[in-house]
Write a protein that holds these residues in place. Structure first.
Motif, PDB file in Angstrom:
ATOM      1  N   LYS B 235      13.197  43.753   9.243  1.00  0.00           N
ATOM      2  CA  LYS B 235      12.478  44.264  10.331  1.00  0.00           C
ATOM      3  C   LYS B 235      12.356  45.569  10.804  1.00  0.00           C
ATOM      4  O   LYS B 235      11.571  46.185  11.770  1.00  0.00           O
ATOM      5  N   ARG B 236      13.098  46.295   9.909  1.00  0.00           N
ATOM      6  CA  ARG B 236      13.087  47.864  10.193  1.00  0.00           C
ATOM      7  C   ARG B 236      11.742  48.588  10.172  1.00  0.00           C
ATOM      8  O   ARG B 236      11.585  49.480  11.089  1.00  0.00           O
ATOM      9  N   GLY B 237      11.170  48.161   8.953  1.00  0.00           N
ATOM     10  CA  GLY B 237       9.918  49.021   8.992  1.00  0.00           C
ATOM     11  C   GLY B 237      10.424  50.590   8.067  1.00  0.00           C
ATOM     12  O   GLY B 237      11.221  50.414   7.721  1.00  0.00           O
ATOM     13  N   PRO B 238       9.490  51.616   8.170  1.00  0.00           N
ATOM     14  CA  PRO B 238       8.532  51.642   9.355  1.00  0.00           C
ATOM     15  C   PRO B 238       7.129  50.816   8.550  1.00  0.00           C
ATOM     16  O   PRO B 238       7.078  50.432   7.471  1.00  0.00           O
ATOM     17  N   PHE B 239       6.186  50.428   9.647  1.00  0.00           N
ATOM     18  CA  PHE B 239       5.091  49.806   9.434  1.00  0.00           C
ATOM     19  C   PHE B 239       3.714  50.457   9.922  1.00  0.00           C
ATOM     20  O   PHE B 239       4.107  51.472  10.672  1.00  0.00           O
ATOM     21  N   VAL B 240       2.773  50.242   9.140  1.00  0.00           N
ATOM     22  CA  VAL B 240       1.541  51.135   9.588  1.00  0.00           C
ATOM     23  C   VAL B 240       1.143  50.573  11.017  1.00  0.00           C
ATOM     24  O   VAL B 240       0.942  51.429  11.956  1.00  0.00           O
ATOM     25  N   PHE B 241       1.372  49.284  11.311  1.00  0.00           N
ATOM     26  CA  PHE B 241       1.130  48.821  12.494  1.00  0.00           C
ATOM     27  C   PHE B 241       2.270  48.025  13.179  1.00  0.00           C
ATOM     28  O   PHE B 241       2.880  47.349  12.702  1.00  0.00           O
ATOM     29  N   GLU B 242       3.011  48.968  13.806  1.00  0.00           N
ATOM     30  CA  GLU B 242       4.324  48.542  14.569  1.00  0.00           C
ATOM     31  C   GLU B 242       4.047  47.744  15.785  1.00  0.00           C
ATOM     32  O   GLU B 242       3.101  48.078  16.703  1.00  0.00           O
ATOM     33  N   HIS B 243       4.970  46.906  16.072  1.00  0.00           N
ATOM     34  CA  HIS B 243       4.951  46.129  17.379  1.00  0.00           C
ATOM     35  C   HIS B 243       5.698  47.072  18.363  1.00  0.00           C
ATOM     36  O   HIS B 243       6.780  47.015  18.000  1.00  0.00           O
ATOM     37  N   ALA B 244       5.011  47.744  19.143  1.00  0.00           N
ATOM     38  CA  ALA B 244       5.750  48.919  19.704  1.00  0.00           C
ATOM     39  C   ALA B 244       6.918  48.389  20.478  1.00  0.00           C
ATOM     40  O   ALA B 244       7.771  49.235  20.774  1.00  0.00           O
ATOM     41  N   ALA B 245       6.862  47.204  21.009  1.00  0.00           N
ATOM     42  CA  ALA B 245       7.861  46.690  21.827  1.00  0.00           C
ATOM     43  C   ALA B 245       9.216  46.811  21.237  1.00  0.00           C
ATOM     44  O   ALA B 245      10.382  47.071  21.809  1.00  0.00           O
ATOM     45  N   VAL B 246       9.279  46.575  19.921  1.00  0.00           N
ATOM     46  CA  VAL B 246      10.408  46.579  18.933  1.00  0.00           C
ATOM     47  C   VAL B 246      11.103  47.893  19.233  1.00  0.00           C
ATOM     48  O   VAL B 246      12.189  47.907  19.439  1.00  0.00           O
ATOM     49  N   ARG B 247      10.474  49.101  19.034  1.00  0.00           N
ATOM     50  CA  ARG B 247      10.928  50.358  19.262  1.00  0.00           C
ATOM     51  C   ARG B 247      11.017  50.609  20.567  1.00  0.00           C
ATOM     52  O   ARG B 247      11.879  51.604  20.897  1.00  0.00           O
ATOM     53  N   VAL B 248      10.037  50.770  21.500  1.00  0.00           N
ATOM     54  CA  VAL B 248      10.050  51.090  23.018  1.00  0.00           C
ATOM     55  C   VAL B 248      11.288  50.286  23.754  1.00  0.00           C
ATOM     56  O   VAL B 248      11.951  51.078  24.365  1.00  0.00           O
ATOM     57  N   ASP B 249      11.237  49.138  23.958  1.00  0.00           N
ATOM     58  CA  ASP B 249      12.352  48.409  24.494  1.00  0.00           C
ATOM     59  C   ASP B 249      13.254  47.470  23.832  1.00  0.00           C
ATOM     60  O   ASP B 249      14.171  47.121  24.374  1.00  0.00           O
ATOM     61  N   GLY B 250      13.060  47.309  22.612  1.00  0.00           N
ATOM     62  CA  GLY B 250      14.071  47.094  21.686  1.00  0.00           C
ATOM     63  C   GLY B 250      13.969  45.286  21.605  1.00  0.00           C
ATOM     64  O   GLY B 250      13.029  44.727  22.087  1.00  0.00           O
TER      65      GLY B 250
END
Lengths: 649, 327
Positions: B235-250
């Protein structure tokens, strides 16, 4: 020691046995003292009801196991030739779903080697997720090794390795061939592998400590998806699409090199400093190759999708903490943190339909997060029995994004930026009015402008308090933790309230008897404004409401009968009584999702008979009862247990 | 080729074998230097020596060779006052002469929490994991070393914990205990993992997700992210298309960490409510306050398949091949 062991009443799984065996002082072999124990036996499980759900929640099955082993070897004079200490513990070897081993070998002032190894047999039918079509039966193996050299009192070096492998069969789903088509489940052979190598050191000079680490993480996923036979559509009402066969390969490989540097001092008389810097640079390359053959609305259709590209994520973080201790009663701590994450990736998507290239789309995506925060905490011991604390935190975050799409020359670009700030204050006190009684309370209030998500914390406050009265053989404690968040703006509302109340106590009047019990009430309710479509008509101003009221209780009693038989009986119960959420919506789908009442109960009993000084016979039984109140499709009852011998030799 | 010439290889890149040999030589020299003959030092005033403690504390001294602190008694490079019992308890001569008077020695059971912390930190600052201990939530709540560690009656050979780790943590965090007894949970009670896999009880840096305020004692992962990614590496990525919520609010945007009643530790019993609570197009949120993307008109909520969002959005944590996480 016995008193301590008897007080260990947290409800674990029924095995391995916690009662000790052998001579407490161990055996002397040469210059070493050795203590060891070995427990092996048969574990059994009998499940009525939904076995998939049981395997997801519990997963203990039948078979012979090495339930637990323990070995400690210590040099008696601290001057062993090759080592001074070996500690080895294992659990569940042989086929338990949760296997664990840890080892430490150390020679004083020379070296230390530490190992951790784990295996998790993960089974999840995902029955309430994706119509049960995201089934997983995976095995995850993790290991970590660290070797540290102590060439001098003020310097050390280390090297380490971590591994994390996940593999096994799974199901996934794909929507073919267009939005009006159908959904088909397919098989996946999951293969994921991560290795991390690191080395570094630590040096002490001029009253400061310097720590540095250089590491590389390598990750690769070679999961393959396939369907060799005609697909079974999930929606039988949609008959316009059929799938003859399907294949998907999407190798995804990359590395994350990283640096960590830390400089700090703790020894100074009136201040401490901790400065930390980390940088990592994640990079992944991928190819995605998918072929689907079938028919749409009577016409043959084969679609091949090819995607390739790479993604990068450099992350930089820096922290500076210092604490000032002007007097023995006052501590002032300040922490400043900077963090920056930049995620960007390119992908080119080519799609061929019936052998003809019908689209080539290039994407570029960027997501950047930069946050700066500063917090200050003041802690004052007014009296030996009274301390107070207060703090303030300020955070500033900026989020930027760019989405660039090139579809056969047509370029679409979207950029965005949003920043938000948080101001939060904390306060608390600690009180010891009489010997044995401790009362602690703390609170926090925060205000955030422009949170990014509708469910993020905006105007929140939290409060917690705990009182504990403890004597040598008796303890009772009560606690509450409350958290409330409002994130409402014009035409939108979100609020959540979490309230936890717990009370527990333990009493250990003698080495032969101990009792422990507790009750916890966990309440959560959230209301969030939502919008959605009903038959192409947009519905605004509806609400998603969720209510949970969990009543949890545990109790355990342990006694020793005739100095030979240890008896433990325990009970754990979780009951979500939910409640009524009427009035927030009229939409049936939303009404059905408001509550999820269920009961999960697990009593257990364990008998351990001391046959002689070196041998124990053990029997344990644990029952699991899972009962949902609404659908009851996942309910199960399981009888599990074990029969084992625990011996030392 | 001489050593000098080896260093002059193209681009001045050092030969790896050469560097490895030099490193091994350096380590051997360090080891030998450390193994030189011991030096003895006379006892300073007020000190009696650990051997004097045995008379009144035979139970402690008899098993002390198993204790991690035992190594100080055999380290001849340490000063007298840094060895054995008196390295923690201070000079013991007055205590002995007063026939065991606790006020004449450093007795941890009689000390204020902050003093206990000061005393232990004189030595225990070697590991970076304790670099934030002064501002940790435990310290500010007066939970200091001896609340969790028992030096002379430890229940675990590693870390000298007073009880097994889960029992220690549950002792105060009863609400968390209840969560780990729920049907869907991380396997802490089963012994597969423990609290310190995700938390640093000695304090941690500000989290890099949410607004850096809470949660406060997380042992961050490789890329300073939530500790979830230590195990869930895919689930860590990085991915081209990130689900921003994972990184922004966790991860806690959608999941509960410890345990819950819902499948896959989700915060809601059904997935679609979780998704709709963010994807509702409400103004002021999302990129430039233009709202998080609303579901498309084709997704009628009356259709069961649109109540199971991840049946199509199967790569919800991040995707390289589809902006909407379909594949």
């Amino acid at each position: 020691m016995n008193i301590l062991l008897l007080a260990l009443l947290a409800q674990q799984t029924v095995a391995p046995t916690v009662e000790p065996v052998g001579v407490p002082r161990g055996n002397t072999i040469g210059d070493y003292n050795v203590r060891q124990s070995f427990e092996t036996g048969y574990r059994f499980a009998n499940v009525d009801g939904n076995r998939g759900k049981y395997r997801s929640d519990v997963n203990f099955l039948n078979g012979v196991r090495v339930l637990g082993t323990s070995l400690t070897v210590n040099s008696r004079n601290g001057k062993g030739k090759y080592f001074d200490e070996i500690i080895l513990n294992t659990q569940g070897l042989g086929n338990d779903p949760y296997q664990f081993a840890s080892m430490r070998v150390e020679k004083n002032r020379r070296y230390r080697y530490e190992l951790t190894w784990r295996l998790n047999d993960y089974f999840n039918p995902g029955l309430t997720i994706a119509f049960g079509q995201h089934f997983q039966n995976l095995e995850r193996r993790m290991q970590d090794h660290q070797f540290t050299l102590f060439p001098g009192k003020k310097i050390q070096f280390f090297g380490g390795f971590s591994g994390n492998n996940q593999s096994g069969p799974a199901l996934s789903t794909v929507n073919l061939f267009d939005t009006r088509g159908n959904i088909f489940p397919f098989f996946e052979n999951v293969r994921r592998k991560q290795n991390e190598f690191r080395f570094g050191g630590q040096a002490q000079f001029a009253g400061m400590k310097l720590f540095w680490q250089r590491g590389w993480e390598f990750f690769k996923e070679d999961t393959r998806g396939f369907l060799d036979q005609p697909g079974t559509p999930l929606d039988p009402l949609v008959t316009n699409t059929t799938l003859a066969n399907f294949r998907r390969d999407h190798p995804y490989h990359g590395s994350t090199p990283h640096w960590r540097v830390n400089l700090f001092t703790e020894a100074a008389k009136w201040f401490t400093v901790n400065a930390r810097f980390t940088h990592s640079n994640g990079n992944r390359n991928f190819i995605f190759d998918e072929v689907a053959n079938g028919a749409v609305r009577g016409g043959a259709r084969n679609v091949q999708t090819l995607v390739f590209g790479d993604a990068r994520r450099p992350v930089t973080a820096a922290n500076l903490s210092f604490s000032i201790l002007p007097t023995s009663r006052i501590t002032i701590s300040n922490h400043t943190a900077f963090h920056q994450t930049k995620m960007e990736g390119d992908s080119t998507i080519r799609q061929l339909t019936n052998g003809t290239l019908d689209s080539t789309v290039a994407n570029f995506q960027f997501l950047g997060i930069r946050a700066v925060t500063n917090s200050t905490l003041l802690d004052v011991a007014l009296k030996p029995w009274l301390s107070v604390q207060g703090g303030y935190q300020f955070s500033d975050r900026r989020i930027r994004s760019t989405e660039l799409l090139n579809d056969a020359g047509f370029i679409d670009q979207a950029r965005g930026e949003q920043s938000n700030r948080l101001n939060a204050g904390t306060a608390g006190f600690r009180l010891r009015p009489i010997k044995g009684l401790t009362i602690v309370a703390d609170g926090e209030i925060g205000r955030q402008n422009r949170p990014f998500y509708t469910t993020s914390e905006k105007d929140y406050h939290a409060f917690g308090a705990r009182a504990e009265y403890k004597q040598k053989y008796f303890r009772v404690a009560a606690q509450t933790r409350n958290s409330v968040n409002f994130n409402s703006v014009s035409l939108f509302r979100h609020s959540s309230r979490a309230r936890n109340y717990t009370v527990d106590g333990s009493w250990t009047p003698s080495t032969r008897f101990a009792v422990d019990a507790g009750y916890q009430k966990l309440h959560l309710d959230t209301v969030t404004g939502i919008a959605y479509f009903l038959n192409f008509n947009q519905v605004d101003r509806d609400s998603s409401f969720f209510l949970s009221n969990v009543h949890a209780a545990h109790a355990g009693v342990r006694t020793v009968v005739a100095k030979k038989l240890d008896v433990y009986a325990g009970f754990s119960s979780n009951r979500d009584t939910a409640g009524s959420g009427a009035g927030f919506t009229t939409q049936p789908a939303l009404l059905a999702a408001q509550v999820f009442p269920l009961t999960f109960v697990s009593p257990q009993v364990r008998l351990s008979y001391r046959i002689n000084e070196k041998l124990r016979g053990n029997f344990g039984y644990q029952h699991y009862d899972y009962t949902e109140k609404i659908l009851q499709l996942q309910n199960y009852r399981a009888h599990t247990g074990f029969l084992s011998v625990l011996w030392t030799f | 080729m001489t050593s000098r010439n080896r260093l002059l290889l193209p681009y001045n890149r050092p030969n790896r074998v050469f560097l490895l040999k030099r490193l091994i030589q350096f380590l051997l020299v360090c080891l030998l230097a450390n193994a030189q003959s011991p030096k003895s030092s006379p006892p300073p005033p007020g000190y009696a020596g650990s051997i004097m403690c045995r008379g009144c504390h035979p139970d402690i001294s008899a098993a002390f060779f198993r204790n991690a602190h035992f190594k100080s008694t055999t380290d001849e490079k340490l000063k007298f006052e840094q060895k054995g019992c008196e390295s923690c308890h201070g000079p013991g001569k007055a205590h002995i002469e007063a026939k065991g008077d606790k006020t004449k020695i450093i007795a941890f059971s009689q000390m204020q929490p902050k003093k206990i912390l000061d005393n232990c930190l004189q030595c225990h600052t070697q590991q970076m994991g304790r670099a934030n201990i002064r501002r940790s939530s435990h310290t500010t709540a007066d939970v200091v070393c001896t609340n969790c560690h028992s030096i002379h009656k430890s229940a675990t050979p590693k870390q000298l914990l007073a009880k097994p780790q889960t029992d220690l943590c549950y002792g105060c965090h009863q609400n968390i205990r209840a969560q780990f007894s729920m049907p869907v949970k991380h396997r802490v009670n089963e012994g597969f993992m423990q609290c310190s896999d995700c938390h640093n009880p000695h304090g941690a840096e500000a989290p890099t997700w949410k607004m850096s305020a809470r949660p406060r004692m997380m042992a961050q992962g490789l890329q300073n992210e939530e500790p979830c990614m230590k195990c869930h590496v895919d689930k860590r990525g990085p991915f081209v298309f990130e689900h921003a919520a994972v990184r922004v609010d966790g991860c806690a945007s959608c999941h509960v960490a410890h345990g819950g009643m819902n499948a896959r530790l989700l915060k809601r019993p059904q997935v679609f409510t979780l998704c709709l609570e963010c994807h509702n197009g409400a103004g002021n949120f999302g990129r430039q306050g233009d709202g998080i993307q609303l579901t498309p008109p084709t997704h009628s909520l009356t259709d069961p398949k649109y109540q199971n969002c991840i049946v199509c959005h199967a790569r919800i944590h991040g995707s390289n091949s589809h902006a909407s996480f379909l594949r």
